[in-house]
Design an enzyme around this catalytic site. Sequence first.
Site, mmCIF file in Angstrom:
data_model
loop_
_atom_site.group_PDB
_atom_site.id
_atom_site.type_symbol
_atom_site.label_atom_id
_atom_site.label_comp_id
_atom_site.label_asym_id
_atom_site.label_seq_id
_atom_site.Cartn_x
_atom_site.Cartn_y
_atom_site.Cartn_z
ATOM 1 C CD GLU A 21 17.044 26.194 8.617
ATOM 2 O OE1 GLU A 21 16.205 26.429 7.607
ATOM 3 O OE2 GLU A 21 18.309 25.606 9.164
ATOM 4 C CD GLU B 237 17.628 21.523 10.570
ATOM 5 O OE1 GLU B 237 17.944 21.884 9.199
ATOM 6 O OE2 GLU B 237 16.226 21.194 9.715
HETATM 7 C C1 BGP Z 1 18.094 23.599 7.075
HETATM 8 C C2 BGP Z 1 16.917 23.001 6.326
HETATM 9 C C3 BGP Z 1 16.948 21.350 6.174
HETATM 10 C C4 BGP Z 1 18.215 20.518 5.498
HETATM 11 C C5 BGP Z 1 19.000 21.998 6.399
HETATM 12 C C6 BGP Z 1 20.981 21.354 5.430
HETATM 13 O O1 BGP Z 1 17.820 25.759 6.587
HETATM 14 O O2 BGP Z 1 15.650 22.975 8.141
HETATM 15 O O3 BGP Z 1 15.647 20.781 5.319
HETATM 16 O O4 BGP Z 1 18.130 20.422 4.154
HETATM 17 O O5 BGP Z 1 19.651 23.145 6.573
HETATM 18 O O6 BGP Z 1 20.591 22.239 4.243
HETATM 19 P P1 BGP Z 1 21.193 21.904 2.667
HETATM 20 O O7 BGP Z 1 19.920 20.400 2.776
HETATM 21 O O8 BGP Z 1 20.670 22.950 1.882
HETATM 22 O O9 BGP Z 1 22.285 21.064 2.701
#
Ligand code: BGP
Length: 486
Positions: free
Chosen positions: A175, A384
């Site tokens: 990201e 993701e």
């Molecule tokens: C993205 C990140 C991840 C992950 C995901 C879910 O932004 O790359 O590392 O954590 O989001 O977010 P969260 O864990 O805050 O629910």
Amino acid sequence: MAFRSDFLWGGATAANQYEGGMQEGGKGLSVPDVMSGGTRMTPRYITNGILPGYHYPSHEAVDFYHHYKEDIALYAEMGFQCFRMSINWARIYPTGEEAKPNQEGLDFYRKVFEECKKYGIKPLVTLSHYELPYHLAKKYGGWADRKLIELFLRYCETVFTEYKEYVKHWITFNEINILAMGVYGNIMGGGILPEGEAVAVGTAVTVDESWDIPQRRYTALHHQLLASAKAVQMAHQIDPESKVGCMILGRMAYPYTCNPEDALKAQQVMRHANYYCGDVQARGAYPSFAKWLWKKEGVTLEITKEDADTLKNGTVDFVSFSYYSSTTATDDPTVPIAAGNMMRGPANPYLTSSDWGWTIDPKGLHYYLNEMYDRYQKPLMVVENGLGAEDKVEEDGSIHDTYRIEYLREHIREMEAATEEGVDLMGYTMWGCTDLISASTGEMAKRYGFIYVNKDNEGNGDMSRLRKDSFYWYKKVIASNGKDLE
Ligand code: BGP
């Protein structure tokens, strides 16, 4: 039409949220190791070093460090062809500045890759996923200093060389565009830390933006873009078979209404959030709107001829991104805001949202895939996607996560629809395939996994693993290459 026959189905994780073993194997401290746990309603804190009285979830996380064999066997049972994970830089170079890498750290990841190989699972490895050796954050102010490019490349050279036999797919920065998107990007993306003993961050607080310096933040991002371009070239030199991708936080924005003002606003959001970095990494140069954006943000960037050449020569092989939700755009201040992670924006009245306030929008993924493929014409990968939710363990140990299956099914359907419209999609790794620590809130209760981990927000639990209903469902999805979604 269907998914490619070599489509990569799998799951995704990140070292700081998954691995634990913070004080084992010679690992150094990294930035997330000084971030405490919070919840949706309570902030997490970034503290000045490790302070008494705080619970730091990354230290143990869900202990992949000791459970890797068990976890990878479960991935193999589901039929994973791909496992996205990250290497923790501070496990390889504890301060980031040692002359030699930490052998125990190298050995750990080698064992992980051996285990993947045993089952024919291809690792997709992120070089930097929201972490940085803490020493580099303290000494240099993180990525704001150009020196980090050289140190990062040393780390890259080490891991590209060590693991070329095992790893053919790399991602440079997770990201990366978060650094273009505001104050939180400083910490997570840039290793640029606020001053103070304990500063509240996370979705439960309105983050103090006063310490954000856009000039510094965009400079840090420029350094990462250069480092990424150089890493792409280096990976190809070390292993000509390797494929390297960029990774964009997918921010899909619709105009709130058909008022042309809103349409222009949405275009601005799309450009700023997605294409600013995507264009550099996939096309090799800053986009035409960059100068306008810098002016608006009060930023001046020193881009030398050598920098421009570096960016041009370091374009990626594939474009990957995260996609969880969408947002809308308008300047109308009366429209209510939908909270949720970094996706704060006017709420979309046509869509529902998760318990953490993240808008659920499978069609947005379809739209986004089309947009990204039209623009870049490079293979895309969804690295993701998933639903963070609370799960209930029944007395017999089963977990009926129908809500998760529903979310994933609808998103996979839209991915297929996009491939029918011509998008070249190379794979899908569902986020948090084993429950892990949330990045935005630092808690355990927000679970994404096919595999449940017995651990709570306070750190209690024996960390045993359980298969959720979605585990069996995903196994069928993979076996049918996405045809059997029921
Ligand atoms: C993205 C990140 C991840 C992950 C995901 C879910 O932004 O790359 O590392 O954590 O989001 O977010 P969260 O864990 O805050 O629910």
